[in-house]
Write an enzyme that holds these catalytic residues in place. Structure first.
Site, mmCIF file in Angstrom:
data_model
loop_
_atom_site.group_PDB
_atom_site.id
_atom_site.type_symbol
_atom_site.label_atom_id
_atom_site.label_comp_id
_atom_site.label_asym_id
_atom_site.label_seq_id
_atom_site.Cartn_x
_atom_site.Cartn_y
_atom_site.Cartn_z
ATOM 1 N N LYS A 142 -3.587 12.014 15.252
ATOM 2 C CA LYS A 142 -3.091 13.149 16.034
ATOM 3 C C LYS A 142 -3.354 14.463 15.308
ATOM 4 C CE LYS A 142 -2.540 10.108 18.498
ATOM 5 N NZ LYS A 142 -2.802 8.705 18.173
ATOM 6 N N SER A 183 -13.607 1.037 24.040
ATOM 7 C CA SER A 183 -13.037 2.255 24.630
ATOM 8 C C SER A 183 -11.549 2.111 24.896
ATOM 9 C CB SER A 183 -13.764 2.616 25.922
ATOM 10 O OG SER A 183 -13.339 1.770 26.964
ATOM 11 N N CYS A 215 0.612 3.121 10.934
ATOM 12 C CA CYS A 215 0.930 4.227 11.840
ATOM 13 C C CYS A 215 0.926 5.575 11.127
ATOM 14 C CB CYS A 215 2.287 3.970 12.480
ATOM 15 S SG CYS A 215 2.804 5.267 13.582
ATOM 16 N N GLU A 225 0.839 -1.209 0.000
ATOM 17 C CA GLU A 225 0.000 0.000 0.000
ATOM 18 C C GLU A 225 0.871 1.255 0.000
ATOM 19 O OE1 GLU A 225 -3.593 0.839 2.444
ATOM 20 O OE2 GLU A 225 -3.455 -1.293 2.831
ATOM 21 N N ASP A 228 3.058 -5.572 14.926
ATOM 22 C CA ASP A 228 1.687 -5.990 15.230
ATOM 23 C C ASP A 228 1.381 -7.421 14.793
ATOM 24 O OD1 ASP A 228 1.250 -3.500 16.255
ATOM 25 O OD2 ASP A 228 -0.363 -2.948 14.870
ATOM 26 N N HIS A 258 10.822 24.860 36.971
ATOM 27 C CA HIS A 258 9.546 25.463 37.386
ATOM 28 C C HIS A 258 9.227 26.652 36.492
ATOM 29 C CE1 HIS A 258 6.305 26.800 39.970
ATOM 30 N NE2 HIS A 258 6.815 28.028 39.914
HETATM 31 C C1 LIG Z 1 -6.333 4.566 14.568
HETATM 32 C C2 LIG Z 1 -5.014 4.095 15.128
HETATM 33 C C3 LIG Z 1 -4.276 4.936 15.944
HETATM 34 C C4 LIG Z 1 -3.061 4.527 16.450
HETATM 35 N N1 LIG Z 1 -2.344 5.379 17.235
HETATM 36 C C5 LIG Z 1 -1.159 4.980 17.741
HETATM 37 C C6 LIG Z 1 -0.382 5.848 18.530
HETATM 38 O O1 LIG Z 1 -0.756 7.001 18.769
HETATM 39 N N2 LIG Z 1 0.801 5.406 19.016
HETATM 40 C C7 LIG Z 1 1.251 4.139 18.771
HETATM 41 O O2 LIG Z 1 2.317 3.769 19.239
HETATM 42 N N3 LIG Z 1 0.537 3.281 18.012
HETATM 43 C C8 LIG Z 1 -0.649 3.677 17.490
HETATM 44 N N4 LIG Z 1 -1.361 2.814 16.706
HETATM 45 C C9 LIG Z 1 -0.819 1.467 16.474
HETATM 46 C C10 LIG Z 1 0.269 1.494 15.391
HETATM 47 O O3 LIG Z 1 -0.246 2.088 14.227
HETATM 48 C C11 LIG Z 1 0.754 0.091 15.113
HETATM 49 O O4 LIG Z 1 1.158 -0.520 16.326
HETATM 50 C C12 LIG Z 1 1.924 0.099 14.147
HETATM 51 O O5 LIG Z 1 1.556 0.689 12.923
HETATM 52 C C13 LIG Z 1 2.434 -1.311 13.907
HETATM 53 O O6 LIG Z 1 3.516 -1.247 13.048
HETATM 54 P P1 LIG Z 1 3.915 -2.463 12.115
HETATM 55 O O7 LIG Z 1 5.149 -2.028 11.412
HETATM 56 O O8 LIG Z 1 3.919 -3.718 12.879
HETATM 57 O O9 LIG Z 1 2.718 -2.628 11.060
HETATM 58 P P2 LIG Z 1 1.874 -1.639 10.171
HETATM 59 O O10 LIG Z 1 2.079 -0.229 10.515
HETATM 60 O O11 LIG Z 1 0.504 -2.190 10.214
HETATM 61 O O12 LIG Z 1 2.479 -1.838 8.717
HETATM 62 C C14 LIG Z 1 2.372 -3.039 8.046
HETATM 63 C C15 LIG Z 1 2.559 -2.771 6.569
HETATM 64 O O13 LIG Z 1 2.672 -4.015 5.898
HETATM 65 C C16 LIG Z 1 2.013 -3.933 4.661
HETATM 66 N N5 LIG Z 1 1.686 -5.302 4.246
HETATM 67 C C17 LIG Z 1 0.844 -6.167 4.849
HETATM 68 N N6 LIG Z 1 0.840 -7.347 4.199
HETATM 69 C C18 LIG Z 1 1.708 -7.213 3.168
HETATM 70 C C19 LIG Z 1 2.152 -8.091 2.145
HETATM 71 N N7 LIG Z 1 1.700 -9.342 2.059
HETATM 72 N N8 LIG Z 1 3.044 -7.619 1.238
HETATM 73 C C20 LIG Z 1 3.509 -6.346 1.320
HETATM 74 N N9 LIG Z 1 3.132 -5.483 2.266
HETATM 75 C C21 LIG Z 1 2.255 -5.914 3.186
HETATM 76 C C22 LIG Z 1 0.795 -3.082 4.968
HETATM 77 O O14 LIG Z 1 0.270 -2.504 3.799
HETATM 78 C C23 LIG Z 1 1.380 -2.058 5.934
HETATM 79 O O15 LIG Z 1 1.826 -0.922 5.246
HETATM 80 C C24 LIG Z 1 -2.577 3.222 16.160
HETATM 81 C C25 LIG Z 1 -3.318 2.369 15.335
HETATM 82 C C26 LIG Z 1 -4.513 2.807 14.817
HETATM 83 C C27 LIG Z 1 -5.280 1.876 13.922
#
Ligand SMILES: Cc1cc2nc3c(=O)[nH]c(=O)nc-3n(C[C@H](O)[C@H](O)[C@H](O)COP(=O)(O)OP(=O)(O)OC[C@H]3O[C@@H](n4cnc5c(N)ncnc54)[C@H](O)[C@@H]3O)c2cc1C
Length: 462
Positions: free
Chosen positions: A49, A179, A40, A34, A308, A441
């Protein structure tokens, strides 16, 4: 084509791993189906944010007279708020693209699947395909929104976080199911711009993983802000056939229904493990996540997983820390495993929430004899001057060794303040260290020093 490292997924886990690998001299490629930056940057941490900043501006504008400023009544321009959030996300994603080029990382756009023999098969965006090889393959495919079977997301009346970030029209009313951080942040945002918000939570309190006193304070603030809160309430079904959507629920008062324009389902996430070639390659999963050891090695040599998609806290900073640890271990550096007992967790509502370590309940359950100190922001000069006196800092200290067991904060700017506690705990500092570290302070951070002082019965300002 052969690489030292191929990273699948470019979220904060994947792109940070790729940069660290390149820094360490490894020939690196990253595959993304994507947008660079993952959930994130594109759908999570950053665009939310940006929306919350618009909420803050709206709230300041509506309360400008409290600060001696006269302005007309503020009103939200919903499409402009959404556009700003999307622009911020887009700019951040471009920033990752720049970092990939700067570090000579090959970016491959397509959907990846692992194959046995340390190979990755990619279907490119244009439909063509190719196979790549690497000594080390790091899976960082992240997660997506979890759906409840009786609350199927249709993208219109029942939506997930992606739609909540890109709605074309501001809903007049919204029911938020769940929540956790996403649910309460969205509740705060939509309520601030005038949507009538109801939160339904299955567990007995809001933000159920936080300290009970923090939950209580947030509930008070939400109710004051006219957000309807239904805790210990189970959603049993939805009806989207009429105008808007009807949600059925039950709690100790019995069964009832709620009506709104849209329902936001915010009930957690599911790891992206499907169609990844895990079965063909023999990579083990457990409870829907990839199984790894403390250096993120799967059961198959040369394949790793972080972020994740594994069973650790679903937070961006956790994914990045795991990625760096994994890569440094691959490179043979002397690296410590990530300390999961010292991970900060932030929620960006107003007031903000931040925590690290044990809650008071958890510390007691673990058998610690605890000292608990609390400092309310009503007694903080900086908080008063800012017009943000809600909230407190609560600190939990082990009586025997003076170890800082946990800190729980609710108030303005606490998401920035929590890093002090994380660093102190990492350095194995004690409560005494915090007390005797002179804080500037007036700052909100003085509340940390005062909370420790309160634990010792020495607080100055309460
Ligand atoms: C609304 C929301 C708010 C959030 N706010 C916070 C916050 O304030 N602070 C915080 O710490 N965390 C926050 N998070 C959580 C945070 O976004 C995730 O923990 C973080 O993005 C996980 O990172 P990652 O690298 O594991 O995976 P992701 O960020 O999910 O990235 C995974 C990537 O892999 C790609 N992908 C998947 N399968 C394939 C494939 N087969 N081939 C190629 N590419 C692929 C996807 O397209 C994606 O781009 C939030 C999440 C959401 C949904």
């Amino acid at each position: 084509m052969k690489y030292d490292v191929i990273v699948i997924g470019s979220g904060p886990g994947g792109y940070v791993s790729a940069i660290r690998a390149a820094q360490l001299g490894m020939k690196t490629a990253i595959i993304e189906k994507e947008n660079l930056g993952g959930v994130c940057l594109n759908w999570g941490c950053i665009p939310t944010k940006a929306l919350l900043k618009s909420a803050e501006v709206m709230n300041y504008a509506n309360h400008a007279s409290a600060y001696g400023i006269t302005i007309g009544e503020a009103s939200p321009d919903f499409p402009a708020i959404i556009k700003r959030s999307r622009d911020v996300a887009g700019a951040m994603s471009k920033g990752v693209d720049f970092l990939m080029r700067k570090n000579n990382i090959q970016v491959i756009y397509g959907t990846a699947k692992v194959l046995p023999g340390k190979k990755v098969y990619v279907t490119f965006k244009d439909g063509l395909d190719g196979t790549f090889e690497a000594d080390h393959i790091l899976i960082a495919t992240g997660a997506r929104a979890r759906e409840l079977p009786f609350l199927p997301v249709d993208g219109e009346k029942i939506i997930g976080y992606r739609q909540a970030l890109t709605l074309e029209k501001q809903p007049r009313s919204m029911i938020i199911v769940g929540s956790g951080a996403i649910g309460v942040e969205m509740a705060h945002f939509y309520n601030s711009i005038g949507t009538k918000v109801t939160i339904v939570e299955y567990l007995p309190r809001l933000v159920p993983t936080e300290d009970a006193e923090v939950s209580k304070q947030l509930e008070r603030v939400f109710k004051k802000a006219k957000i309807k809160v239904l805790t210990a309430t189970e959603v049993t079904g939805a009806d989207t056939s009429g105008e808007g959507v009807k949600i059925f629920y039950k709690n100790k008062k019995g069964e009832d229904a709620l009506q709104a324009d849209v329902v936001l389902s915010a009930v957690g996430i599911r790891a992206n493990i499907e169609n990844l070639g895990l079965e063909e390659t023999g990579i083990a999963t457990e409870n829907g996540k990839i199984k790894v050891d403390e250096f993120y090695r799967t059961n198959i040599e040369g394949y790793y997983a972080i972020g994740d998609v594994i069973d650790t806290p679903a937070l961006a900073h956790v994914a990045s820390a795991e990625g760096i640890t994994c890569i440094e271990h691959i490179k043979g550096l002397d690296v410590e495993p990530v300390d999961y007992d010292n991970i900060p967790s932030n929620i960006y509502t107003s007031p903000e929430i931040a925590s690290v370590g044990f809650t008071e309940e958890e510390a007691k359950e673990k058998g610690y004899d605890v000292l608990v100190g609390k400092f309310p922001f009503t007694a903080s000069g900086k908080a008063k001057a800012a017009g943000k006196p809600e909230g407190f800092v609560k600190i939990i200290i082990d009586k025997k060794y003076d170890e800082i067991l946990g800190a729980h904060m609710i108030g303005a700017n606490v998401t920035e303040m929590i890093a002090e506690i994380v660093a102190a705990r990492k350095a194995e500092a004690t409560g005494y260290t915090l007390l005797k570290s002179v804080h500037p302070h007036p700052t909100m951070s003085e509340a940390i020093m005062e909370a420790v002082a309160d634990a010792y019965g020495e607080a100055i300002h309460i």
